[in-house]
Design a protein around this motif. Structure first.
Motif, PDB file in Angstrom:
ATOM      1  N   ARG A   1       0.859  -1.189   0.000  1.00  0.00           N
ATOM      2  CA  ARG A   1       0.000   0.000   0.000  1.00  0.00           C
ATOM      3  C   ARG A   1       0.891   1.233   0.000  1.00  0.00           C
ATOM      4  O   ARG A   1       2.108   1.111   0.107  1.00  0.00           O
TER       5      ARG A   1
ATOM      6  N   TYR B   1       2.535   5.644   3.571  1.00  0.00           N
ATOM      7  CA  TYR B   1       1.970   6.286   4.770  1.00  0.00           C
ATOM      8  C   TYR B   1       0.676   5.627   5.229  1.00  0.00           C
ATOM      9  O   TYR B   1       0.079   6.028   6.219  1.00  0.00           O
ATOM     10  N   TYR B   2       0.192   4.638   4.463  1.00  0.00           N
ATOM     11  CA  TYR B   2      -1.098   4.045   4.811  1.00  0.00           C
ATOM     12  C   TYR B   2      -0.887   2.933   5.841  1.00  0.00           C
ATOM     13  O   TYR B   2       0.015   2.118   5.699  1.00  0.00           O
ATOM     14  N   PRO B   3      -1.735   2.908   6.891  1.00  0.00           N
ATOM     15  CA  PRO B   3      -1.534   1.891   7.936  1.00  0.00           C
ATOM     16  C   PRO B   3      -1.546   0.477   7.363  1.00  0.00           C
ATOM     17  O   PRO B   3      -2.285   0.188   6.425  1.00  0.00           O
ATOM     18  N   ASN B   4      -0.717  -0.382   7.966  1.00  0.00           N
ATOM     19  CA  ASN B   4      -0.633  -1.791   7.572  1.00  0.00           C
ATOM     20  C   ASN B   4      -0.091  -2.039   6.168  1.00  0.00           C
ATOM     21  O   ASN B   4      -0.348  -3.087   5.602  1.00  0.00           O
TER      22      ASN B   4
ATOM     23  N   PRO C   1      -4.392   4.846  -2.260  1.00  0.00           N
ATOM     24  CA  PRO C   1      -3.492   4.616  -1.124  1.00  0.00           C
ATOM     25  C   PRO C   1      -3.792   3.358  -0.292  1.00  0.00           C
ATOM     26  O   PRO C   1      -2.850   2.676   0.136  1.00  0.00           O
ATOM     27  N   PRO C   2      -5.080   2.984  -0.078  1.00  0.00           N
ATOM     28  CA  PRO C   2      -5.300   1.804   0.787  1.00  0.00           C
ATOM     29  C   PRO C   2      -4.973   0.481   0.125  1.00  0.00           C
ATOM     30  O   PRO C   2      -4.939  -0.538   0.809  1.00  0.00           O
TER      31      PRO C   2
END
Lengths: 444, 444
Positions: free
Chosen positions: B361, B364-367, B423-424
């Motif tokens: 991803r 900066y996107y979580p995970n 982004p995700p």
């Protein structure tokens, strides 16, 4: 050689970075109106929904980072004129007007949000979202709101409506056309997404232009639709698309098409030594064989790669586009590439369609999710479009279909293709294959 | 017309189902040694690890389901002879030997597990895993074990070793060759997976054949390696691959190649009215332009589709294979398609390689998870192989690369391709693009 780049968005800044990798000597200056550079505007909705925790997280690089690469980034600088005969631009910074000469000029001026004609659009609480500052202002304003209205149900509109819902607001998402995501999805596929948004508690108003925004004490309070109904709106987001910024291009004498600057496949405009990339240029549609606009970050980034090669004296071509896209709203991922059935029909292309609901994993594997796939072929069976909605694994399937369309594969050919299989990650016959088999049957 | 199918695995049963869809009249009989039909052997490891809760879940259809489609499935039936001149088979059921005439015969006899030469292989507690019954017996036995050894570190071997670990056993996974998954991964990529298995608590023993299994009271207790070291083994799984079952094919007079039955691209053998699909046939390698074995469930299913068309008098071709594969062990998904670098070198193909660690991803996107990609091109830059390991979104990227290889794209062409971005779900420049750019650089 001095390369002057106007605009610090994806197109401009990527041109600078790529060019520096290819040429250590060339002088590179980037001028931007913005007070930041190198952030991801696509990520703003995810900061609003708190999926990403801070606006700082989505800033990738600072002016100093660029200085270290010998790229001069000038923030809060407005370029006001171009003289392509003198090879000179005029710019204004801190109220001081100056000129700068260039050997090569890159116009990466992007687009400005389109403001639809409606009363009350100047009220406080009416926002567009284009820059990081826009995002910050919206977040701050939203914290004192009970309701929000988003007009324009494209990707950004939907993502922001969902973010507001996560912030606890009463949210109305409205679209002038009778469906959401009209550019990328057909009505039947859009409906799956609409139903999900409604399930999440968002009011979706379709086929209704807003005629007026009503305010109190200069602040927006309500939106009035064409049919006279009203929606609460302590804030309004205009997510009604962008129009290419063409002022400088016109000053430079660049030819423009119906929507934006005309460039060749090396990103050169019709004016010598003036180039352009990103939301301000037209692209060539791989299927329609005519110009289109592709206002996607990925398109800007790929154009910048080609342009850097061009400026470095290397040969590179920017290919025709298919406008492949993906987004994620809440648990739903949706993506599309090529033409919708509606768009094909508008262009007098006879479309043959296969639509299936399959699964993301083997039927017996826990957490297998429904996957809706729609494939559009022309009268010869050549694949020209695909739309997918599921809770997982959409984006890469769009990429596979992008490649299939680029290679002009038929549904018959794709249905015989190998797909990797394991029960936790796919079906033994891939949803894409099931969908193209559906199309193939219609040719028997 | 009467079609007699020998074998109830993916190849046999899919031929029956597909043929019925194309022809309502034809008489279809499927004979199988097994006491079940239409289950997913690929899913057995996931039942052992309790990711899928019951063996019943992985049975898709019963004999009655097939009866309803007018397909006669005969369980526990051993076909013992073929007379292709008389167009007759001999079979034995419940001790009674009978004959049956056919108009068309389909050999879907699959493969038998290869038993490596070692002492003690007949001890109780030594298993192969091929059928659902094998799976059930293994699960029952494992419940009274403290330790288990799996020999053969291909996909099934790894998946079962991981399952035993989840069951709480002390597990040794051993492989005669110096790396795991030797058929699909290069040593450097295999190491990422090996490290993960070790991290999960599995003892991995490489480059060491087992010379002997030692027992107590007729039950296996220990394995002895070539260097004299020993491993605890209250049970042993032989996951050392399968060899095509060719007895019936030879009786029928079918020509066989180095490994299996020779068929043309319509799945016909060299004997009139005798066809073959699945693990018992050779496939044609799209890259090597010579025969290979592709013992994958998806290959069997696709061959069955072609064969059903052939039997129904329609024209269809089975394409050359790339052996695209994917698997998931614990949190790691890994997949591959085409040639490894090692295999290319063994075949005197000069390989140019790009290897990158990117993300699943936006940074900066979580995970966002690391994604390791290795792309192999030939001396012209044509893509001939790809290997990917990550915690998510591997399978579909393998599919994209399968299509790229099938279309004989170069790394230069793929690096200019459109990839969907949000982004995700992805990076603005896809990990595949970063990898092919790495290869491209080596051609400058």
């Amino acid at each position: 050689m001095k390369v002057v780049i106007v605009g610090g968005g994806a197109g401009g800044i990527s041109t600078a970075s790529n060019l520096r990798k290819l040429d250590e000597e060339v002088e590179i200056v980037v001028l931007t109106r913005d007070n930041q550079v190198s952030y991801s505007p696509c990520a703003i909705p995810y900061v609003l929904s708190d999926r990403i925790h801070s606006f700082d997280d989505i800033v990738m690089r600072t002016v100093d980072d660029y200085k270290a690469k010998n790229i001069d980034v000038m923030l809060e600088t407005e370029v006001t004129g171009v003289d392509s005969a003198k090879k000179q631009i005029t710019y204004s910074k801190n109220g001081v007007v100056q000129t700068m000469n260039y050997d090569k000029l890159v116009l990466a001026t992007g687009g400005s949000p389109f403001v639809p004609p409606m009363k009350g659009v100047d009220l406080d609480g009416v926002f567009k979202i284009r820059t990081l500052d826009d995002g910050k202002q919206v977040k701050e304003w939203a914290e004192n709101c009970k309701s929000a209205l988003v007009t324009g149900a494209g990707l950004i509109g939907i993502e922001i409506a969902y973010a507001f819902k996560k912030m606890g607001l009463k949210v109305t998402l409205c679209e002038m056309l009778p469906q959401i995501v009209p550019r990328s999805l057909d009505p039947d596929m859009a409906k799956i997404l609409t139903d999900y948004l409604i399930e999440e508690g968002i009011d979706v108003v379709l086929g209704q232009p807003i005629t007026e925004l009503k305010g109190e004490d200069g602040k927006v309070k309500k939106a009035v639709f064409e049919d006279g109904t009203e929606a609460d709106a302590d804030m309004v987001i205009l997510a009604t698309g962008v129009r290419a910024e063409l002022n400088l291009a016109k000053m430079a004498g660049c030819d423009c098409g119906r929507w934006a600057i005309l460039v060749n496949d090396r990103m050169a405009t019709t004016v010598p030594d003036v180039y352009a990339v990103g939301d301000c240029v037209e692209s060539y549609s791989a299927i329609l064989r005519s110009n289109t606009v592709s206002q996607l970050g990925t398109t800007a980034v790929r154009q910048a790669k080609t342009l850097a090669q061009t400026l470095a004296g290397k040969r590179s071509r920017f290919n025709p586009v298919l406008n492949s896209m993906v987004s994620k709203v809440g648990k739903l991922e949706f993506g599309a590439v090529g033409l919708t059935r509606s768009f094909a029909q508008q262009n007098s292309i006879k479309a043959v369609v296969g639509k299936v609901e399959a699964l993301t994993r083997a039927r017996y594997y826990p957490n297998a999710k429904p996957m809706n796939v729609k494939v559009i072929c022309d009268a010869d069976g050549t694949i020209i479009g695909c739309q997918i909605i599921a809770e997982e694994r959409v984006a890469e399937r769009i990429d596979t279909m992008t490649l299939a369309i680029t290679q002009e594969l038929t549904c018959f050919e794709l249905s015989n293709m190998e797909f990797a299989y394991a029960p936790p990650v796919s079906m033994v016959t891939d949803p894409l294959v099931i969908a193209v088999e559906e199309v193939s049957k219609k040719f028997n």
